[in-house]
Design an enzyme around this catalytic site. Structure first.
Site, PDB file in Angstrom:
ATOM      1  N   LYS A  22     -44.626  -1.082  17.002  1.00 26.87           N
ATOM      2  CA  LYS A  22     -45.207   0.265  17.126  1.00 26.87           C
ATOM      3  C   LYS A  22     -44.286   1.162  17.958  1.00 26.87           C
ATOM      4  O   LYS A  22     -44.000   2.294  17.574  1.00 26.87           O
ATOM      5  CB  LYS A  22     -46.577   0.174  17.818  1.00 26.87           C
ATOM      6  N   ASN A  23     -43.827   0.648  19.087  1.00 27.29           N
ATOM      7  CA  ASN A  23     -43.044   1.492  19.994  1.00 27.29           C
ATOM      8  C   ASN A  23     -41.647   1.798  19.465  1.00 27.29           C
ATOM      9  O   ASN A  23     -40.995   2.734  19.939  1.00 27.29           O
ATOM     10  CB  ASN A  23     -42.952   0.852  21.381  1.00 27.29           C
ATOM     11  N   ARG A 105     -49.577   9.867  23.550  1.00 29.05           N
ATOM     12  CA  ARG A 105     -48.514  10.473  24.347  1.00 29.05           C
ATOM     13  C   ARG A 105     -47.171  10.507  23.628  1.00 29.05           C
ATOM     14  O   ARG A 105     -46.359  11.388  23.867  1.00 29.05           O
ATOM     15  CB  ARG A 105     -48.346   9.685  25.637  1.00 29.05           C
ATOM     16  N   CYS A 129     -53.419   9.883  31.413  1.00 26.78           N
ATOM     17  CA  CYS A 129     -54.075   8.902  30.559  1.00 26.78           C
ATOM     18  C   CYS A 129     -54.597   7.802  31.445  1.00 26.78           C
ATOM     19  O   CYS A 129     -54.386   7.817  32.652  1.00 26.78           O
ATOM     20  CB  CYS A 129     -53.136   8.372  29.494  1.00 26.78           C
ATOM     21  N   ARG A 134     -48.382   9.734  34.336  1.00 25.08           N
ATOM     22  CA  ARG A 134     -47.329   9.694  33.310  1.00 25.08           C
ATOM     23  C   ARG A 134     -46.715  11.066  33.003  1.00 25.08           C
ATOM     24  O   ARG A 134     -46.939  11.645  31.950  1.00 25.08           O
ATOM     25  CB  ARG A 134     -47.861   9.035  32.038  1.00 25.08           C
ATOM     26  N   PRO A 135     -45.910  11.558  33.927  1.00 22.07           N
ATOM     27  CA  PRO A 135     -45.291  12.877  33.730  1.00 22.07           C
ATOM     28  C   PRO A 135     -44.191  12.862  32.663  1.00 22.07           C
ATOM     29  O   PRO A 135     -43.774  11.792  32.217  1.00 22.07           O
ATOM     30  CB  PRO A 135     -44.677  13.181  35.100  1.00 22.07           C
ATOM     31  N   VAL A 136     -43.721  14.068  32.259  1.00 23.00           N
ATOM     32  CA  VAL A 136     -42.598  14.169  31.310  1.00 23.00           C
ATOM     33  C   VAL A 136     -41.444  14.973  31.913  1.00 23.00           C
ATOM     34  O   VAL A 136     -40.621  15.517  31.197  1.00 23.00           O
ATOM     35  CB  VAL A 136     -43.022  14.793  29.950  1.00 23.00           C
ATOM     36  N   ASP A 137     -41.420  15.027  33.261  1.00 21.68           N
ATOM     37  CA  ASP A 137     -40.395  15.832  33.926  1.00 21.68           C
ATOM     38  C   ASP A 137     -38.975  15.416  33.541  1.00 21.68           C
ATOM     39  O   ASP A 137     -38.084  16.264  33.409  1.00 21.68           O
ATOM     40  CB  ASP A 137     -40.586  15.764  35.452  1.00 21.68           C
ATOM     41  N   LEU A 138     -38.751  14.131  33.329  1.00 22.06           N
ATOM     42  CA  LEU A 138     -37.388  13.676  33.005  1.00 22.06           C
ATOM     43  C   LEU A 138     -36.958  14.152  31.620  1.00 22.06           C
ATOM     44  O   LEU A 138     -35.794  14.483  31.399  1.00 22.06           O
ATOM     45  CB  LEU A 138     -37.301  12.150  33.073  1.00 22.06           C
ATOM     46  N   ASP A 319     -46.155  -3.913  29.393  1.00 21.56           N
ATOM     47  CA  ASP A 319     -47.101  -4.011  28.276  1.00 21.56           C
ATOM     48  C   ASP A 319     -47.606  -5.440  28.050  1.00 21.56           C
ATOM     49  O   ASP A 319     -48.445  -5.661  27.174  1.00 21.56           O
ATOM     50  CB  ASP A 319     -46.453  -3.485  26.980  1.00 21.56           C
ATOM     51  N   ILE A 341     -44.223  -0.465  37.208  1.00 19.37           N
ATOM     52  CA  ILE A 341     -43.906   0.671  36.323  1.00 19.37           C
ATOM     53  C   ILE A 341     -44.995   1.749  36.378  1.00 19.37           C
ATOM     54  O   ILE A 341     -44.702   2.923  36.524  1.00 19.37           O
ATOM     55  CB  ILE A 341     -43.737   0.205  34.854  1.00 19.37           C
ATOM     56  N   ARG A 411     -54.985   0.787  18.096  1.00 16.45           N
ATOM     57  CA  ARG A 411     -53.775   1.606  18.240  1.00 16.45           C
ATOM     58  C   ARG A 411     -52.529   0.734  18.184  1.00 16.45           C
ATOM     59  O   ARG A 411     -51.452   1.239  17.876  1.00 16.45           O
ATOM     60  CB  ARG A 411     -53.799   2.348  19.581  1.00 16.45           C
TER      61      ARG A 411
HETATM   62  C1  UD1 Z   1     -43.050   3.489  26.797  1.00 19.63           C
HETATM   63  C2  UD1 Z   1     -43.944   2.674  25.892  1.00 19.63           C
HETATM   64  C3  UD1 Z   1     -45.080   2.023  26.686  1.00 19.63           C
HETATM   65  C4  UD1 Z   1     -44.484   1.208  27.839  1.00 19.63           C
HETATM   66  C5  UD1 Z   1     -43.523   2.049  28.670  1.00 19.63           C
HETATM   67  C6  UD1 Z   1     -42.799   1.242  29.737  1.00 19.63           C
HETATM   68  C7  UD1 Z   1     -43.811   3.838  23.767  1.00 19.63           C
HETATM   69  C8  UD1 Z   1     -44.473   4.686  22.751  1.00 19.63           C
HETATM   70  N1  UD1 Z   1     -44.505   3.554  24.876  1.00 19.63           N
HETATM   71  O1  UD1 Z   1     -43.854   4.529  27.362  1.00 19.63           O
HETATM   72  O2  UD1 Z   1     -45.819   1.178  25.807  1.00 19.63           O
HETATM   73  O3  UD1 Z   1     -45.542   0.745  28.661  1.00 19.63           O
HETATM   74  O4  UD1 Z   1     -42.514   2.649  27.823  1.00 19.63           O
HETATM   75  O5  UD1 Z   1     -42.107   0.190  29.183  1.00 19.63           O
HETATM   76  O6  UD1 Z   1     -42.696   3.389  23.586  1.00 19.63           O
HETATM   77  N2  UD1 Z   1     -41.768   8.771  34.159  1.00 19.63           N
HETATM   78  C9  UD1 Z   1     -41.564   9.878  34.950  1.00 19.63           C
HETATM   79  N3  UD1 Z   1     -41.139  11.037  34.360  1.00 19.63           N
HETATM   80  C10 UD1 Z   1     -40.907  11.118  33.024  1.00 19.63           C
HETATM   81  C11 UD1 Z   1     -41.099   9.986  32.213  1.00 19.63           C
HETATM   82  C12 UD1 Z   1     -41.534   8.817  32.809  1.00 19.63           C
HETATM   83  O7  UD1 Z   1     -41.773   9.835  36.156  1.00 19.63           O
HETATM   84  O8  UD1 Z   1     -40.536  12.209  32.548  1.00 19.63           O
HETATM   85  C13 UD1 Z   1     -42.236   7.513  34.778  1.00 19.63           C
HETATM   86  C14 UD1 Z   1     -43.601   7.060  34.246  1.00 19.63           C
HETATM   87  O9  UD1 Z   1     -44.656   7.674  34.926  1.00 19.63           O
HETATM   88  C15 UD1 Z   1     -43.534   5.574  34.506  1.00 19.63           C
HETATM   89  C16 UD1 Z   1     -42.049   5.241  34.272  1.00 19.63           C
HETATM   90  O10 UD1 Z   1     -41.357   6.472  34.391  1.00 19.63           O
HETATM   91  O11 UD1 Z   1     -43.866   5.285  35.828  1.00 19.63           O
HETATM   92  C17 UD1 Z   1     -41.748   4.611  32.938  1.00 19.63           C
HETATM   93  O12 UD1 Z   1     -42.307   5.392  31.899  1.00 19.63           O
HETATM   94  P1  UD1 Z   1     -41.622   5.499  30.452  1.00 19.63           P
HETATM   95  O13 UD1 Z   1     -40.592   4.421  30.340  1.00 19.63           O
HETATM   96  O14 UD1 Z   1     -41.205   6.891  30.231  1.00 19.63           O
HETATM   97  O15 UD1 Z   1     -42.848   5.151  29.504  1.00 19.63           O
HETATM   98  P2  UD1 Z   1     -43.174   5.779  28.096  1.00 19.63           P
HETATM   99  O16 UD1 Z   1     -41.924   6.124  27.369  1.00 19.63           O
HETATM  100  O17 UD1 Z   1     -44.237   6.799  28.238  1.00 19.63           O
END
Ligand code: UD1
Length: 432
Positions: A22-23, A105, A129, A134-138, A319, A341, A411
């Site tokens: 899925k991922n 997401r 969630c 789970r921010p998207v700042d990066l 996961d 994580i 899902r």
């Molecule tokens: C993906 C996987 C999810 C898995 C996760 C970690 C998919 C669809 N989902 O989620 O199943 O649990 O990787 O292996 O592939 N973070 C920030 N800022 C950002 C982005 C992330 O601070 O902009 C933080 C998150 O809050 C978290 C960490 O980075 O603490 C890792 O998150 P990330 O690897 O981005 O997870 P996803 O891509 O959302």
């Protein structure tokens, strides 16, 4: 809402075919936005998240043709998975609405491809969630470094790069799977060279890179923490098979171990699961690599507690943390499980405790004291991986476990009741 009823105590034996990941599939589908030609993906799992992503892409104007799949009875890719043909001939809209991104997401993964192809995108902020903020700042900071302007307004990310993106060096302060994927997809059509430093190394990233290369992208460093992307003017169509789901494989390996059974995980790739296989071996699970995948059974007697900390790949995956906790709840001795994580990813703990597990949470760590047995109970799924940990516990618990809110399970786990009952589990879905 559907429920799943499990009656525990039966060892699982037989073969389980591991579905496509899925991922890996979700970003691969988003990559179809990068070209006006057809991207054909094979070995896709039949899951709600895939349907949600298809719906999101369709409203961006992607033409989608679906073939095969276990439900349809056809196996047109020869592996039992589905085949999806995605053609983003002309984009109808570069807006990803709240209704769709809220459900999943990973919808935010259309951001990079849309900005790269159309020069603009409006994508709803995914919001929080169940497993944390789970921010998207990066993702956003990286796009800015590639030359996009970003504004946040009315809950939407407005990203613009009317004259295209320009390559840059992006150093991630923390490892993020989604940000690495989004920025890799944005950079393939940027002018010049992009370096993603401290990039995520999950197998799903290398799979996306491999597909982008098939589409005409120039990327080096696959599998390492530095990806170098040399921008090209355009991408073209390609055909790509999605890698097997390592999280599904790890989950069923634990199902074999928890029930004292013996499963052959057909198609599982051991190189995607090294940290998990190591932890399981330490706990007393015998794992052998076969030419079809992995064979998993207990070495002898009860399992013993092992300590596990979740980390980015190649570490132990977050996961699989909830499933490992269910396994450790039945092992002999104690186990310390640390989640590094995500915050708030212990929501399965109170549910497992309702089944008799002995668990104490201290901050990011859970101390699990193994019990000789668990007992069935009505429990509630809170997120995808938490829900499958309750199914695992139910497989070994005495009596009946009724898992509610199984839409979380749907899902991410294709045909879970069918796969488990074919190996001897007493499990059924109760639809209302
Ligand atoms: C993906 C996987 C999810 C898995 C996760 C970690 C998919 C669809 N989902 O989620 O199943 O649990 O990787 O292996 O592939 N973070 C920030 N800022 C950002 C982005 C992330 O601070 O902009 C933080 C998150 O809050 C978290 C960490 O980075 O603490 C890792 O998150 P990330 O690897 O981005 O997870 P996803 O891509 O959302």
């Amino acid at each position: 809402m559907d429920q799943i009823r499990v009656r525990g105590g039966r060892p699982l034996t037989g073969d389980i075919r591991i579905s496509g990941s899925k991922n890996a599939a979700l970003p691969l589908m988003a990559a179809s936005l990068l070209t006006d030609q057809t991207l054909t993906l094979t070995n896709l799992p039949h899951l709600n998240d895939i349907t949600t992503m298809a719906g999101l892409l369709a409203q961006h104007g992607v033409d989608i043709v679906l073939n095969g799949g276990s439900e349809a009875g056809g196996h047109t890719d020869g592996q039992g998975g589905r085949v999806l043909e995605l053609t983003a001939g002309k984009l109808a809209s570069s807006r990803a609405p709240y209704d769709l991104v809220r459900k999943m997401r990973a919808g935010v993964l259309v951001l990079g491809p849309l900005v790269a192809r159309a020069g603009e995108a409006e994508v709803s902020l995914p919001g929080g969630c169940a497993i944390g903020t789970r921010p998207v700042d990066l993702h956003l900071k990286g796009l800015e470094q590639l030359g996009a302007t970003i504004e946040l307004q009315d809950g939407y990310i407005h990203a613009r790069a009317p004259h295209g993106l320009t390559g840059a060096e992006i150093v991630f302060p923390t490892v993020s799977v989604g940000a690495t994927e989004n920025l890799m997809m944005a950079a393939v059509l940027a002018k010049g060279e992009t370096r993603l430093v401290n990039a995520a190394r999950e197998p799903e990233i290398a799979d996306l890179a491999a597909c982008l290369i098939r589409m005409g992208a120039a990327i080096t460093g696959l599998g390492s923490d530095t990806l170098v992307i040399y921008g090209v003017d355009r991408l073209h169509g390609a055909r790509h098979a999605v890698i097997p789901d390592r999280i599904e494989a790890g989950t069923y390996a634990m199902a074999a171990a928890i029930t004292d059974g013996h499963l052959n995980l057909v198609g599982a790739k051991p190189e995607h699961l090294r940290a998990v296989l190591e932890a399981l071996a330490q706990a007393g699970v015998e794992i052998s690599e076969t030419n079809r995948g992995l064979s998993v059974k207990r070495a002898n007697g009860r399992l013993s507690g092992v300590d596990v900390m979740t980390e980015p790949f190649p570490g132990f995956p977050t996961d699989l943390q909830a499933q490992m906790m269910a396994l450790m709840a039945t092992a002999e001795g104690a186990s310390m499980i640390t989640e590094s994580i995500f915050e708030n990813r212990f929501m399965h703990v109170p549910e497992l405790m309702r089944m008799g597990a002995n668990i104490n949470v201290h901050g990011a760590s859970a101390l699990v004291r193994g019990q000789a047995g668990l007992t069935g109970a009505p429990v509630m799924a809170t997120d995808l991986r938490a829900s499958v940990s309750l199914v695992l516990a139910g497989l070994v618990a005495e009596g009946e476990t009724l898992v509610s809110r199984v839409y979380h399970l749907d899902r991410g786990y294709e045909l879970i009741e069918e796969k488990l009952s074919a190996c001897g589990a007493d499990i059924e879905r109760i639809s209302d």
